[in-house]
Design a protein around this motif. Structure first.
Motif, short mmCIF file in Angstrom:
data_model
loop_
_atom_site.label_atom_id
_atom_site.label_comp_id
_atom_site.label_asym_id
_atom_site.label_seq_id
_atom_site.Cartn_x
_atom_site.Cartn_y
_atom_site.Cartn_z
N GLU A 79 6.04 57.46 54.51
CA GLU A 79 6.07 58.19 56.04
C GLU A 79 5.78 56.85 56.60
OE1 GLU A 79 4.89 62.43 56.92
OE2 GLU A 79 4.02 61.52 55.26
N SER A 80 5.56 55.96 55.98
CA SER A 80 5.64 54.69 56.65
C SER A 80 6.15 53.90 57.61
CB SER A 80 4.27 53.72 55.90
OG SER A 80 3.57 53.64 54.72
N THR A 81 5.79 53.11 58.29
CA THR A 81 7.25 52.54 59.21
C THR A 81 7.28 50.91 58.24
OG1 THR A 81 5.55 51.30 60.21
CG2 THR A 81 5.44 53.52 61.42
N GLY A 82 8.42 50.32 59.29
CA GLY A 82 8.85 49.19 58.86
C GLY A 82 10.14 49.47 57.56
N ASP A 83 10.68 48.29 56.92
CA ASP A 83 11.35 48.45 56.09
C ASP A 83 10.87 47.96 54.62
OD1 ASP A 83 13.30 48.43 58.01
OD2 ASP A 83 13.07 46.83 58.63
N TYR A 84 10.83 48.21 53.69
CA TYR A 84 11.14 47.90 52.59
C TYR A 84 10.95 46.62 51.97
CZ TYR A 84 9.18 48.72 46.97
OH TYR A 84 8.51 47.80 46.16
N GLY A 85 10.32 45.95 51.79
CA GLY A 85 9.98 44.93 51.10
C GLY A 85 10.95 43.47 51.94
N SER A 86 10.52 43.83 53.13
CA SER A 86 10.58 42.78 53.70
C SER A 86 10.31 41.74 53.97
CB SER A 86 10.94 43.03 55.23
OG SER A 86 9.57 43.42 55.53
N GLY A 87 8.69 41.97 53.55
CA GLY A 87 8.10 40.75 53.80
C GLY A 87 7.95 39.71 51.91
N GLY A 88 8.04 41.01 51.40
CA GLY A 88 8.04 40.25 49.75
C GLY A 88 6.89 40.79 48.97
N LEU A 89 6.88 40.43 48.00
CA LEU A 89 5.23 40.99 47.62
C LEU A 89 4.51 40.81 48.11
CD1 LEU A 89 5.90 40.89 43.34
CD2 LEU A 89 6.06 42.51 45.08
N ASP A 90 4.22 39.45 48.97
CA ASP A 90 3.10 38.96 49.68
C ASP A 90 2.85 40.22 50.39
OD1 ASP A 90 2.40 36.05 48.38
OD2 ASP A 90 4.84 35.52 49.05
N ALA A 91 4.06 40.75 51.27
CA ALA A 91 3.17 41.93 52.04
C ALA A 91 2.83 43.26 51.96
CB ALA A 91 4.64 41.77 52.79
N MET A 92 3.47 43.12 50.43
CA MET A 92 2.68 44.28 49.19
C MET A 92 1.14 44.25 49.25
SD MET A 92 6.38 45.48 47.69
CE MET A 92 5.21 46.94 46.90
N ILE A 93 0.67 43.14 48.74
CA ILE A 93 -0.37 42.45 48.58
C ILE A 93 -1.49 42.76 49.63
CG2 ILE A 93 -1.80 40.73 47.57
CD1 ILE A 93 0.61 39.51 46.30
N ASP A 94 -1.18 41.99 50.39
CA ASP A 94 -1.31 42.07 52.30
C ASP A 94 -1.45 43.82 52.73
OD1 ASP A 94 -1.74 39.99 52.52
OD2 ASP A 94 0.50 39.07 53.61
N GLN A 95 -0.98 44.05 52.34
CA GLN A 95 -0.47 46.28 52.58
C GLN A 95 -2.06 46.66 51.74
OE1 GLN A 95 2.60 47.57 52.21
NE2 GLN A 95 3.93 45.99 53.89
N THR A 96 -1.94 46.14 49.90
CA THR A 96 -3.34 46.57 49.70
C THR A 96 -4.30 46.11 49.91
OG1 THR A 96 -1.50 46.07 47.85
CG2 THR A 96 -3.80 46.77 47.17
N ARG A 97 -4.62 45.26 50.42
CA ARG A 97 -5.71 44.72 50.79
C ARG A 97 -6.70 45.36 52.29
NH1 ARG A 97 -6.48 38.44 50.11
NH2 ARG A 97 -8.48 38.90 49.80
N PHE A 182 13.58 39.86 46.42
CA PHE A 182 13.61 38.45 44.73
C PHE A 182 13.37 38.00 44.91
CE2 PHE A 182 18.02 42.08 46.14
CZ PHE A 182 17.00 43.25 44.42
N GLU A 183 13.19 37.05 45.68
CA GLU A 183 12.67 35.76 45.29
C GLU A 183 11.18 35.98 45.65
OE1 GLU A 183 13.59 33.40 49.53
OE2 GLU A 183 15.80 33.48 48.70
N SER A 184 10.45 36.74 45.87
CA SER A 184 8.87 37.07 45.82
C SER A 184 8.57 37.42 44.63
CB SER A 184 8.63 38.24 47.18
OG SER A 184 8.68 38.80 46.55
N LEU A 185 9.72 38.25 43.91
CA LEU A 185 9.16 38.99 42.69
C LEU A 185 9.23 37.27 41.85
CD1 LEU A 185 12.47 41.92 42.89
CD2 LEU A 185 9.57 42.05 42.83
N ALA A 186 10.70 36.78 41.68
CA ALA A 186 10.63 35.19 40.71
C ALA A 186 9.14 34.39 40.80
CB ALA A 186 11.52 35.24 41.15
N LYS A 187 8.33 34.53 42.10
CA LYS A 187 7.39 34.03 42.76
C LYS A 187 6.54 34.19 41.53
CE LYS A 187 5.51 33.86 46.27
NZ LYS A 187 5.32 34.04 47.61
N HIS A 188 5.61 36.11 41.65
CA HIS A 188 4.88 36.71 41.10
C HIS A 188 5.23 36.07 39.79
CE1 HIS A 188 2.50 36.11 45.07
NE2 HIS A 188 3.94 36.86 46.10
N GLN A 189 3.48 35.42 39.07
CA GLN A 189 3.58 36.43 37.30
C GLN A 189 2.48 37.54 37.82
OE1 GLN A 189 6.55 36.31 35.71
NE2 GLN A 189 7.25 35.30 37.38
#
Length: 276
Positions: A79-97, A182-189
């Motif tokens: 039910e959240s707003t926005g487009d999934y993955g639009s900011g990559g994993l960095d956005a997901m980390i920011d949302q978690t924080r 996909f680029e963000s997926l490759a960047k984070h290990q």
């Protein structure tokens, strides 16, 4: 008691559900009582409900045992707003924080007992978040992704990835995934970042997981063991699939996690976090 809430994270409005401890208090004194909180991070194109209501049932079980629980939908999911993955994993980390910010603003939350529980890709995000944010004290990882790019492309299919690169986006189950994702997926290990987290870790994986190999569980534990601080335990559930579907697997992942958390909590209370 459960409350449906909205948590602001940048321009995104994250839908969330907050569970209060059913028992009222853990230590026999409700005055100024502080509770541990479990924050649940769902997986790739998932939601805070979980497959077969996994996260709903888990949250209610943990609330019955004296935990506050906060489960939320990442941007563009549920039910959240926005487009999934639009900011990559960095956005997901920011949302978690941002969810951590909200949780720690609750007066009755114990800031020394913040538990981040991540499933699948949410497990990888949980590790990456904990490596950056020292407010996370404990990690619970259910069938966590280990190689974000390879694992997620394995789910979407290589053709979908190639289409995103060539045309600027690809449709996967109605979600528009762009190259930045996909680029963000490759960047984070996660394997490279986990040593930055010094808290305790609990890993759970099913032997019948055909999405994320159960071998990751053993590799994760080995790497967590190499840290100078923090313990790491694991539970391998026989014949459980990636989402712990089926009554027995679901009951085991929820109850094994509950028992481990209570054991860790008891140990810390008895030793008062003293270290020899």
């Amino acid at each position: 008691m459960e409350h449906h809430i909205t948590i602001q994270s940048g321009e995104q409005e994250l839908a969330a559900t907050l569970h209060y401890p059913v028992s009222g208090n853990r230590n026999g004194n409700s005055i100024n009582e502080k509770y541990p909180i479990i924050i649940i991070a769902h997986g790739f194109v998932g939601s805070r409900i979980g497959v077969d209501r996994l996260f709903v049932l888990a949250a209610r079980e943990y609330a019955r045992n004296g935990y506050m629980v906060l489960r939320f939908d990442y941007g563009g999911c549920g039910e959240s707003t926005g487009d999934y993955g639009s900011g990559g994993l960095d956005a997901m980390i920011d949302q978690t924080r941002s969810v951590l910010d909200y949780a720690l603003d609750i007066d009755c939350v114990d800031p020394q007992k913040v538990i981040l529980l991540g499933h699948s890709l949410g497990g990888a995000v949980a590790i990456l978040t904990a490596a950056r944010d020292k407010r996370v004290k404990t990690l619970v990882l259910w069938a966590p992704v280990a190689y974000p790019f390879n694992d997620i492309v394995g789910i979407t299919g290589k053709k979908a990835y190639e289409e995103a690169v060539k045309h600027g986006s690809t449709d996967y189950l109605g979600y528009s995934l762009k190259p930045i994702f996909f680029e963000s997926l490759a960047k984070h290990q996660p394997f490279e970042q986990l040593r930055k987290f010094s808290g305790d870790v609990f890993l759970v994986h099913g032997t019948a997981d055909e999405v994320i190999p159960v071998d990751y569980c053993f590799l994760y534990q080995k790497l967590f063991w190499l840290r100078s601080q923090g313990q790491c335990d694991k539970e391998v559930i026989f014949q459980a699939d990636h989402t712990f579907s089926g009554g027995q697997a679901k009951e085991q992942v929820i109850h094994k996690t509950r028992d481990w958390l209570l054991q860790i909590d008891k140990r810390k209370n008895e030793w008062n976090d003293w270290e020899i």
